[in-house]
Design a protein around this motif. Structure first.
Motif, PDB file in Angstrom:
ATOM      1  N   PHE A 268       0.828  -1.211   0.000  1.00  0.00           N
ATOM      2  CA  PHE A 268       0.000   0.000   0.000  1.00  0.00           C
ATOM      3  C   PHE A 268       0.864   1.263   0.000  1.00  0.00           C
ATOM      4  N   GLY A 269       2.166   1.099  -0.217  1.00  0.00           N
ATOM      5  CA  GLY A 269       3.039   2.257  -0.358  1.00  0.00           C
ATOM      6  C   GLY A 269       4.059   2.451   0.730  1.00  0.00           C
ATOM      7  N   LYS A 270       3.995   1.673   1.806  1.00  0.00           N
ATOM      8  CA  LYS A 270       5.029   1.780   2.842  1.00  0.00           C
ATOM      9  C   LYS A 270       6.392   1.478   2.220  1.00  0.00           C
ATOM     10  N   ASP A 271       7.390   2.235   2.602  1.00  0.00           N
ATOM     11  CA  ASP A 271       8.776   2.118   2.106  1.00  0.00           C
ATOM     12  C   ASP A 271       8.957   2.673   0.694  1.00  0.00           C
ATOM     13  N   SER A 272       7.875   3.187   0.106  1.00  0.00           N
ATOM     14  CA  SER A 272       8.018   3.840  -1.200  1.00  0.00           C
ATOM     15  C   SER A 272       8.344   5.322  -0.986  1.00  0.00           C
ATOM     16  N   THR A 273       8.514   6.071  -2.055  1.00  0.00           N
ATOM     17  CA  THR A 273       8.912   7.481  -1.954  1.00  0.00           C
ATOM     18  C   THR A 273       8.019   8.367  -2.801  1.00  0.00           C
ATOM     19  N   LEU A 274       8.140   9.659  -2.550  1.00  0.00           N
ATOM     20  CA  LEU A 274       7.552  10.645  -3.444  1.00  0.00           C
ATOM     21  C   LEU A 274       8.447  10.768  -4.672  1.00  0.00           C
ATOM     22  N   GLN A 275       7.974  11.420  -5.688  1.00  0.00           N
ATOM     23  CA  GLN A 275       8.754  11.569  -6.923  1.00  0.00           C
ATOM     24  C   GLN A 275      10.062  12.307  -6.667  1.00  0.00           C
ATOM     25  N   ARG A 276      10.091  13.134  -5.637  1.00  0.00           N
ATOM     26  CA  ARG A 276      11.308  13.884  -5.296  1.00  0.00           C
ATOM     27  C   ARG A 276      12.295  13.054  -4.480  1.00  0.00           C
ATOM     28  N   GLY A 277      11.947  11.783  -4.217  1.00  0.00           N
ATOM     29  CA  GLY A 277      12.829  10.917  -3.459  1.00  0.00           C
ATOM     30  C   GLY A 277      12.618  10.962  -1.958  1.00  0.00           C
ATOM     31  N   ILE A 278      11.654  11.753  -1.494  1.00  0.00           N
ATOM     32  CA  ILE A 278      11.367  11.868  -0.059  1.00  0.00           C
ATOM     33  C   ILE A 278      10.516  10.674   0.376  1.00  0.00           C
ATOM     34  N   ALA A 279      10.821  10.123   1.557  1.00  0.00           N
ATOM     35  CA  ALA A 279      10.084   8.968   2.058  1.00  0.00           C
ATOM     36  C   ALA A 279       8.635   9.333   2.392  1.00  0.00           C
ATOM     37  N   MET A 280       7.762   8.372   2.220  1.00  0.00           N
ATOM     38  CA  MET A 280       6.365   8.560   2.573  1.00  0.00           C
ATOM     39  C   MET A 280       6.218   8.698   4.099  1.00  0.00           C
ATOM     40  N   PRO A 281       5.224   9.475   4.562  1.00  0.00           N
ATOM     41  CA  PRO A 281       4.996   9.598   6.014  1.00  0.00           C
ATOM     42  C   PRO A 281       4.546   8.268   6.610  1.00  0.00           C
ATOM     43  N   VAL A 282       5.275   7.787   7.588  1.00  0.00           N
ATOM     44  CA  VAL A 282       5.045   6.455   8.155  1.00  0.00           C
ATOM     45  C   VAL A 282       3.645   6.327   8.762  1.00  0.00           C
ATOM     46  N   THR A 283       3.150   7.395   9.376  1.00  0.00           N
ATOM     47  CA  THR A 283       1.867   7.303  10.080  1.00  0.00           C
ATOM     48  C   THR A 283       0.717   6.923   9.157  1.00  0.00           C
ATOM     49  N   GLN A 284       0.814   7.266   7.887  1.00  0.00           N
ATOM     50  CA  GLN A 284      -0.267   6.928   6.957  1.00  0.00           C
ATOM     51  C   GLN A 284      -0.372   5.422   6.731  1.00  0.00           C
ATOM     52  N   PHE A 285       0.654   4.685   7.096  1.00  0.00           N
ATOM     53  CA  PHE A 285       0.631   3.236   6.920  1.00  0.00           C
ATOM     54  C   PHE A 285       0.458   2.507   8.248  1.00  0.00           C
ATOM     55  N   TRP A 286       0.755   3.197   9.334  1.00  0.00           N
ATOM     56  CA  TRP A 286       0.550   2.617  10.665  1.00  0.00           C
ATOM     57  C   TRP A 286      -0.877   2.829  11.156  1.00  0.00           C
ATOM     58  N   ASN A 287      -1.390   4.036  10.988  1.00  0.00           N
ATOM     59  CA  ASN A 287      -2.688   4.377  11.561  1.00  0.00           C
ATOM     60  C   ASN A 287      -3.847   3.501  11.085  1.00  0.00           C
ATOM     61  N   PRO A 288      -3.930   3.126   9.803  1.00  0.00           N
ATOM     62  CA  PRO A 288      -5.093   2.320   9.390  1.00  0.00           C
ATOM     63  C   PRO A 288      -5.138   0.934  10.020  1.00  0.00           C
ATOM     64  N   ILE A 289      -3.975   0.403  10.414  1.00  0.00           N
ATOM     65  CA  ILE A 289      -3.962  -0.943  10.996  1.00  0.00           C
ATOM     66  C   ILE A 289      -3.820  -0.919  12.511  1.00  0.00           C
ATOM     67  N   ALA A 290      -3.666   0.263  13.108  1.00  0.00           N
ATOM     68  CA  ALA A 290      -3.558   0.378  14.567  1.00  0.00           C
ATOM     69  C   ALA A 290      -4.952   0.284  15.171  1.00  0.00           C
ATOM     70  N   ILE A 291      -5.550  -0.914  15.083  1.00  0.00           N
ATOM     71  CA  ILE A 291      -6.960  -1.099  15.445  1.00  0.00           C
ATOM     72  C   ILE A 291      -7.200  -1.002  16.951  1.00  0.00           C
ATOM     73  N   ASN A 292      -6.127  -0.945  17.740  1.00  0.00           N
ATOM     74  CA  ASN A 292      -6.272  -0.802  19.190  1.00  0.00           C
ATOM     75  C   ASN A 292      -5.941   0.610  19.668  1.00  0.00           C
TER      76      ASN A 292
END
Length: 450
Positions: A268-292
């Motif tokens: 779903f995009g974790k560990d991928s980058t923006l076109q400028r080479g900047i890493a994706m914000p980690v929280t966008q991949f943690w928050n949807p599965i942080a069901i607790n």
């Protein structure tokens, strides 16, 4: 009549005493275990359903305010809350999987108990969730026994949350108490879950022993060092037998979430980058599965976050992956991802490799995971379990004669290996992974209410 009630993070179960032996009662079909899940047409339908179809009224002004808002919302949306609209256990999960976008679904409300920063109305809503689940379970148990069940011993972890201390524990126990009373229980006692599990194990001992009980549940892990055996068995006051306690909010759900984060969220995009080479914000991949985590879930599924995700997709070097993340947001699919991780974890408890297919709307994603990848993914929560074991041992400065493992995640060979390395040479006994706590609670209830 009395029962032992394990209101668990992953599953709930109850037991009665029958001829001196605990008997777990069927709660969903022939199964004595019902998943701790609830599904409703809307979030607001839960409170209205309690009042309209369970005939359970609020007991304070905040609850009355919550109910009025719920009824008003459902009326404005043209939603009639009908009998059968509130579903529990596997039926709730099946309803959610049929159309995730169109229902309100919650798994493991116990995970939220004791959370800090909750407003009164949020606490009241959690009370409604717990009450609805307890009322359903009480009805199923009474249908099986053909008796009114008015007394119960409810299991609780040593600590509901990793932070918040005694105040958080008091808040959580208060929610459980009010919910149980509203569900129809008159006399309510609490007992630590690892202590209850120890009481069930004690019934098998022929000589006194010092036992380290490690209860690895869905939301918490608890360790108790307990003196037990024939000379302790019939004593009502067991405080002198409890040598040490430790516990925190880390359990099977955390293992699932960490595995999902490391092995599934890259699709779903974790560990991928923006076109400028900047890493994706980690929280966008943690928050949807942080069901607790209430705050994480609220932040990800907030309507304002959709615009953030859409911008990320436009800027992404792999936009098709962020498009999948947008589907997760739109369809509320975080629970499905974590459920797939749980299936992987269970498979890897018996083999070295596992495969899973993850359906996301019209696309099916596939993942292959090894036992080593699982071990790497869950290293952080496993380290916390290790800290709990060492804390309990340090409190008493006593080496146990045996280790009794219980709880769903006690099946994990990784956690078993952890205990073997921590206490080499100490035999490990595995109890009923799901029923030991419930049976022990029923035994404690017999002593408390006879």
């Amino acid at each position: 009549m009395f029962i032992g009630f394990d209101y668990g993070t992953a599953n709930c179960s109850v037991a009665m005493m029958e001829n001196g032996t605990p008997r777990l009662l069927p709660l969903e079909g022939n199964s004595p275990f019902i998943p701790s899940t609830l599904c409703a047409p809307t979030r607001e339908a839960v409170s209205e359903y309690l009042w309209r179809h369970f005939n359970i009224k609020p007991t304070d002004q905040v609850g009355e305010q919550l109910l009025r808002r719920a009824v008003s919302f459902n009326r404005e949306e043209g939603i009639d809350v009908e009998p059968g609209d509130l579903r529990f256990g596997r039926a709730a999960l099946d309803t959610y999987l049929e159309d995730p976008e169109e229902v309100y679904y919650v798994k493991s409300p116990k995970s939220f108990l004791g959370a800090t920063g909750l407003r009164d109305v949020q606490i009241s809503f959690f009370e409604d969730l717990v009450c609805a689940m307890m009322a359903n379970i009480k009805q199923q148990a009474e249908a099986e026994t053909q008796q009114d069940i008015l007394q119960t011993v409810i299991g609780r972890p040593v600590n509901f949350q990793g932070i918040g201390g005694d105040k958080a524990n008091e808040q959580a126990e208060s929610i459980l108490t009010r919910a149980a009373k509203r569900a129809g229980f008159k006399d309510i006692i609490f007992q630590f879950e690892p202590v209850a599990a120890g009481l069930e194990y004690e019934s098998t001992l022929e000589k006194d022993s010092t036992v380290l009980v490690v209860d690895i549940g869905g939301g918490t892990t608890d360790c108790s060092l307990i003196e037990m055996g024939p000379s302790w068995r019939n004593k009502e006051d067991r405080r002198a037998s409890l040598l040490a306690h430790s516990g925190c909010r880390v359990g099977g759900n955390d293992l699932d979430i960490h595995l999902a984060f490391e092995q599934l969220m890259p699709m779903f995009g974790k560990d991928s980058t923006l076109q400028r080479g900047i890493a994706m914000p980690v929280t966008q991949f943690w928050n949807p599965i942080a069901i607790n985590n209430v705050v994480a879930q609220s932040d990800f599924y907030a309507s304002a976050n959709r615009a953030v995700l859409e911008q990320l997709m436009r800027d992404a070097s792999e936009p098709e992956k962020i498009a999948r993340l947008l589907r997760v947001h739109r369809e509320t699919l975080g629970y499905q991802i974590v459920r797939c991780a749980e299936e992987l974890k269970i498979s890897l408890s018996e083999r070295d490799n596992a495969h899973i297919d993850l359906p996301i709307v019209q696309e099916v994603l596939s993942a292959n995971v090894t036992s080593q990848q699982l071990a790497d993914a869950i290293a952080n929560p496993v380290a916390k379990v290790s800290e709990l074991v060492n804390e309990a041992l340090a409190q008493s400065a006593t080496k146990p004669d045996a280790i009794f493992m219980t709880g769903g995640s006690a099946r994990s060979p990784i956690l078993r290996a952890l205990l073997e390395s921590t206490l080499p040479g100490v035999p490990i006994v595995a109890g009923d992974f799901f029923g030991s706590v419930t049976s022990g609670l029923a035994r404690y209830a017999e002593k408390s209410f006879r």
